[in-house]
Design a protein around this motif. Structure first.
Motif, mmCIF file in Angstrom:
data_model
loop_
_atom_site.group_PDB
_atom_site.id
_atom_site.type_symbol
_atom_site.label_atom_id
_atom_site.label_comp_id
_atom_site.label_asym_id
_atom_site.label_seq_id
_atom_site.Cartn_x
_atom_site.Cartn_y
_atom_site.Cartn_z
ATOM 1 N N ASN A 234 0.796 -1.233 0.000
ATOM 2 C CA ASN A 234 0.000 0.000 0.000
ATOM 3 C C ASN A 234 0.824 1.276 0.000
ATOM 4 N N THR A 235 2.146 1.179 -0.092
ATOM 5 C CA THR A 235 3.024 2.337 0.045
ATOM 6 C C THR A 235 4.039 2.333 -1.091
ATOM 7 N N LYS A 236 4.409 3.515 -1.581
ATOM 8 C CA LYS A 236 5.545 3.608 -2.499
ATOM 9 C C LYS A 236 6.799 3.251 -1.716
ATOM 10 N N LEU A 237 7.746 2.589 -2.373
ATOM 11 C CA LEU A 237 8.894 2.005 -1.675
ATOM 12 C C LEU A 237 10.222 2.434 -2.281
ATOM 13 N N VAL A 238 11.266 2.253 -1.462
ATOM 14 C CA VAL A 238 12.663 2.416 -1.868
ATOM 15 C C VAL A 238 13.337 1.073 -1.622
ATOM 16 N N VAL A 239 14.188 0.649 -2.549
ATOM 17 C CA VAL A 239 14.939 -0.594 -2.388
ATOM 18 C C VAL A 239 16.396 -0.320 -2.728
ATOM 19 N N ASN B 249 6.399 0.334 -6.563
ATOM 20 C CA ASN B 249 5.404 -0.469 -5.859
ATOM 21 C C ASN B 249 6.025 -1.838 -5.560
ATOM 22 N N TRP B 250 5.304 -2.685 -4.840
ATOM 23 C CA TRP B 250 5.863 -3.972 -4.382
ATOM 24 C C TRP B 250 6.289 -4.850 -5.561
ATOM 25 N N LYS B 251 5.478 -4.896 -6.621
ATOM 26 C CA LYS B 251 5.833 -5.717 -7.784
ATOM 27 C C LYS B 251 7.116 -5.195 -8.427
ATOM 28 N N GLU B 252 7.246 -3.880 -8.549
ATOM 29 C CA GLU B 252 8.450 -3.287 -9.134
ATOM 30 C C GLU B 252 9.677 -3.550 -8.263
ATOM 31 N N VAL B 253 9.501 -3.552 -6.942
ATOM 32 C CA VAL B 253 10.615 -3.873 -6.037
ATOM 33 C C VAL B 253 11.082 -5.300 -6.277
ATOM 34 N N GLN B 254 10.152 -6.224 -6.389
ATOM 35 C CA GLN B 254 10.519 -7.628 -6.631
ATOM 36 C C GLN B 254 11.277 -7.777 -7.948
ATOM 37 N N GLU B 255 10.813 -7.089 -8.985
ATOM 38 C CA GLU B 255 11.496 -7.133 -10.282
ATOM 39 C C GLU B 255 12.890 -6.517 -10.184
ATOM 40 N N TRP B 256 13.007 -5.400 -9.460
ATOM 41 C CA TRP B 256 14.286 -4.708 -9.300
ATOM 42 C C TRP B 256 15.292 -5.621 -8.594
#
Length: 109
Positions: free
Chosen positions: A6-11, A31-38
């Motif tokens: 539910n939150t924009k994230l930094v990885v 987002n969470w999906k983009e973090v996983q891909e990153w």
């Protein structure tokens, strides 16, 4: 953890702290999906800390020259995911422990 969805994230990698931003090792406003891909894209990459990526095809002699010049290598295996907090200024602090005492590094950039 519901905040991950539910939150924009930094990885970023939880290692090789020096120059992560300059090396393209910080994912921002994801987002969470983009973090996983990153993480999938960056996981197990070998990085050279002198502001360039390590080429696995480099020969041993070039690696030895880099090591003699202070370059450090590391494979990305651990990552930090945290909520994105918009801000105008950023400060960095690093505390390193040495045999003879601790060293505190501070930067405004």
């Amino acid at each position: 953890f519901s905040w991950l969805r539910n939150t924009k994230l930094v990885v970023k990698p939880d290692q090789l702290v020096k120059r992560r931003g300059k090396l393209g090792l910080v994912g921002i406003d994801l987002n969470w999906k983009e973090v996983q891909e990153w993480i999938t894209e960056k996981r197990n990459q070998t990085i050279r800390i002198d502001n360039s990526s390590y080429n696995k095809d480099d020969d041993d002699e070039s690696k030895q020259n880099d090591n003699a010049n202070g370059a450090a290598y590391g494979r990305l295996t651990h990552f930090i995911v945290e909520p994105m907090i918009p801000h105008k200024e950023e400060y960095y602090i690093c505390i390193r422990s040495h045999r003879d005492g601790d060293e505190i590094l501070f930067s405004r950039e």
